[in-house]
Design an enzyme around this catalytic site. Structure first.
Site, PDB file in Angstrom:
ATOM      1  N   ASP A   1       0.041   5.285   1.872  1.00 24.55           N
ATOM      2  CA  ASP A   1      -0.484   5.678   2.459  1.00 24.55           C
ATOM      3  C   ASP A   1      -1.323   6.782   2.601  1.00 24.55           C
ATOM      4  O   ASP A   1      -0.958   7.494   1.505  1.00 24.55           O
ATOM      5  CB  ASP A   1       0.598   6.151   3.514  1.00 24.55           C
ATOM      6  CG  ASP A   1       1.360   5.056   4.896  1.00 24.55           C
ATOM      7  OD1 ASP A   1       1.082   4.375   4.715  1.00 24.55           O
ATOM      8  OD2 ASP A   1       2.506   5.365   4.921  1.00 24.55           O
TER       9      ASP A   1
ATOM     10  N   ARG B   1       4.047   6.648  13.488  1.00 23.66           N
ATOM     11  CA  ARG B   1       4.185   6.842  12.410  1.00 23.66           C
ATOM     12  C   ARG B   1       3.980   8.697  12.594  1.00 23.66           C
ATOM     13  O   ARG B   1       2.301   8.779  13.240  1.00 23.66           O
ATOM     14  CB  ARG B   1       3.537   6.414  11.458  1.00 23.66           C
ATOM     15  CG  ARG B   1       3.938   6.745   9.833  1.00 23.66           C
ATOM     16  CD  ARG B   1       3.472   6.214   9.144  1.00 23.66           C
ATOM     17  NE  ARG B   1       1.459   6.976   9.009  1.00 23.66           N
ATOM     18  CZ  ARG B   1       0.563   6.242   7.584  1.00 23.66           C
ATOM     19  NH1 ARG B   1       0.296   4.870   8.218  1.00 23.66           N
ATOM     20  NH2 ARG B   1      -0.427   6.835   8.342  1.00 23.66           N
TER      21      ARG B   1
ATOM     22  N   HIS C   1       4.713   0.664   0.271  1.00 23.91           N
ATOM     23  CA  HIS C   1       4.825  -0.513   0.866  1.00 23.91           C
ATOM     24  C   HIS C   1       4.460  -1.851   1.713  1.00 23.91           C
ATOM     25  O   HIS C   1       3.259  -1.707   1.450  1.00 23.91           O
ATOM     26  CB  HIS C   1       6.015   0.417   2.502  1.00 23.91           C
ATOM     27  CG  HIS C   1       4.772   1.712   3.392  1.00 23.91           C
ATOM     28  ND1 HIS C   1       4.341   2.330   2.456  1.00 23.91           N
ATOM     29  CD2 HIS C   1       4.277   0.857   4.349  1.00 23.91           C
ATOM     30  CE1 HIS C   1       4.184   2.817   3.490  1.00 23.91           C
ATOM     31  NE2 HIS C   1       3.774   2.437   4.485  1.00 23.91           N
TER      32      HIS C   1
ATOM     33  N   HIS D   1       0.520  -1.262  -0.183  1.00 29.08           N
ATOM     34  CA  HIS D   1       0.374   0.075   0.129  1.00 29.08           C
ATOM     35  C   HIS D   1       0.898   1.130   0.113  1.00 29.08           C
ATOM     36  O   HIS D   1       1.603   1.420   0.444  1.00 29.08           O
ATOM     37  CB  HIS D   1      -1.049  -0.092   1.362  1.00 29.08           C
ATOM     38  CG  HIS D   1       0.372   0.221   3.037  1.00 29.08           C
ATOM     39  ND1 HIS D   1       0.833  -0.747   3.242  1.00 29.08           N
ATOM     40  CD2 HIS D   1      -0.036   1.084   3.535  1.00 29.08           C
ATOM     41  CE1 HIS D   1       1.168  -0.410   4.220  1.00 29.08           C
ATOM     42  NE2 HIS D   1       1.060   0.259   4.577  1.00 29.08           N
TER      43      HIS D   1
HETATM   44  C1  OGA Z   1       3.472   2.725   7.678  1.00 29.81           C
HETATM   45  C2  OGA Z   1       3.291   0.729   8.081  1.00 29.81           C
HETATM   46  C3  OGA Z   1       4.685  -1.391   8.375  1.00 29.81           C
HETATM   47  C4  OGA Z   1       5.063  -1.719   9.465  1.00 29.81           C
HETATM   48  O1  OGA Z   1       3.509   2.635   9.054  1.00 29.81           O
HETATM   49  O2  OGA Z   1       2.711   2.770   7.632  1.00 29.81           O
HETATM   50  O3  OGA Z   1       2.665   0.850   6.941  1.00 29.81           O
HETATM   51  O4  OGA Z   1       6.277  -2.466   9.537  1.00 29.81           O
HETATM   52  N1  OGA Z   1       3.942   0.517   8.820  1.00 29.81           N
HETATM   53  O5  OGA Z   1       4.962  -1.625  10.620  1.00 29.81           O
HETATM   54 MN    MN Z   2       1.706   2.027   5.637  1.00 28.04          MN
END
Ligand code: OGA
Ligand code: MN
Length: 282
Positions: free
Chosen positions: A106, A273, A258, A104
């Site tokens: 974000d 985040r 990611h 995805h």
């Molecule tokens: C994010 C995400 C992935 C993870 O923080 O946006 O998708 O590995 N994290 O925690």
């Molecule tokens: Mn993410």
């Protein structure tokens, strides 16, 4: 200050920034050098950092206004700019293990999706729990000329609920309340976007939030999206970040996707985040 950059991939995709202490305010010259770096590299890795919530938020604000996530149950009570990806929860947040275990970008389901995200690791399992990143510039560049032409002008439909309706499950994502859903109506974005700062073209579709292609029958649109996702997630476009506590990874959502990976949930994993607001993709 001159940034000290250490490449982490053979391409320009990922670079470590060696000489910036994120617990200290950065001056204007450093902030603009970092901005140039994220536009050139897409992923910046800072290691060995010790920052509190105020410092995380303050550093993030160098790059724009911060996005407050729609899913309020994940937000730190005193810091709504910080989403806690914590498998034990934190200060009453809803626990998430592996919330993003699908490809995805974000919040691509908003009309103005975020330009970047800054993920800071506080506690990580000894193994597993890596985050995979795909280079969407490289994925676009590697398409055939015929496919590039075919994609020109096409727009994908993005929605928060896409994952539920397409894949029959939502990972660990909660269903939204009616009020939350009203914040995130379906939107369309170009399948190929031109990065507003680098001027480069990148693929802008993702497994998690794209539902179909505007103007195409549903199955045809999905087939195209599936093919693009399969193309973009080939090994040559991927960087796997193995987290250590104290890492902060700043990625450019306009040029990457990611995906979280599994780990043994007997171990605590706690990540914070912040998310930087962006532009309408063009
Ligand atoms: C994010 C995400 C992935 C993870 O923080 O946006 O998708 O590995 N994290 O925690
Ligand atoms: Mn993410």
């Amino acid at each position: 200050m001159t940034l000290s950059l250490k490449p982490m991939t053979t391409t320009s995709f990922v670079t470590e920034v060696v000489n910036v202490d994120l617990s200290q305010p950065v001056d204007a010259a450093t902030a603009s050098a970092l901005r140039a770096a994220i536009n050139q590299h897409s992923i910046l890795v800072f290691r060995g950092q010790t920052i509190d919530n105020d410092q995380h938020v303050a550093f993030s604000r160098n790059f724009g206004d911060l996005e407050i996530h729609t899913v309020k149950q994940y937000l730190l009570p005193d810091y709504p700019e910080i989403i806690a990806l914590a498998n034990r929860g934190e200060n009453g947040t809803t626990p998430i293990d592996n919330g993003g275990a699908y490809w995805h970008t974000d919040i691509s389901y908003k009309a103005k999706p975020p330009m970047g995200s800054l993920l800071y690791s506080l506690e990580v399992p000894p193994e597993g729990g890596d985050t995979l990143y795909a280079d969407m510039y490289a994925a676009y560049d590697a398409l055939s000329d015929a496919m590039k032409e075919n994609l020109e002008g096409l727009r994908a439909v993005h929605g928060y609920e896409a994952r539920f309706s397409r894949m029959g499950e939502g990972g660990k994502r909660p269903k939204l309340s009616a009020e939350q859903l009203a914040e995130v109506p379906e939107v369309t974005h170009p399948i190929v976007r031109t990065h507003p700062e680098s001027g480069r073209k990148a693929l802008y579709v993702n497994e998690g939030f794209t539902l179909g292609v505007e103007g195409l029958p549903l199955d045809e649109g999905r087939d195209l999206l599936d093919a693009l996702n399969a193309h973009a997630t080939q090994p040559q476009f991927i960087y796997a970040h193995h987290w250590r506590a104290g890492d902060l990874v700043f990625w450019d959502n306009r040029a990457t996707m990611h995906c979280a990976t599994d780990y043994d949930t007997r171990y605590a994993r706690t990540m914070h985040r912040t998310t930087i607001q962006g532009d309408i993709p063009v």
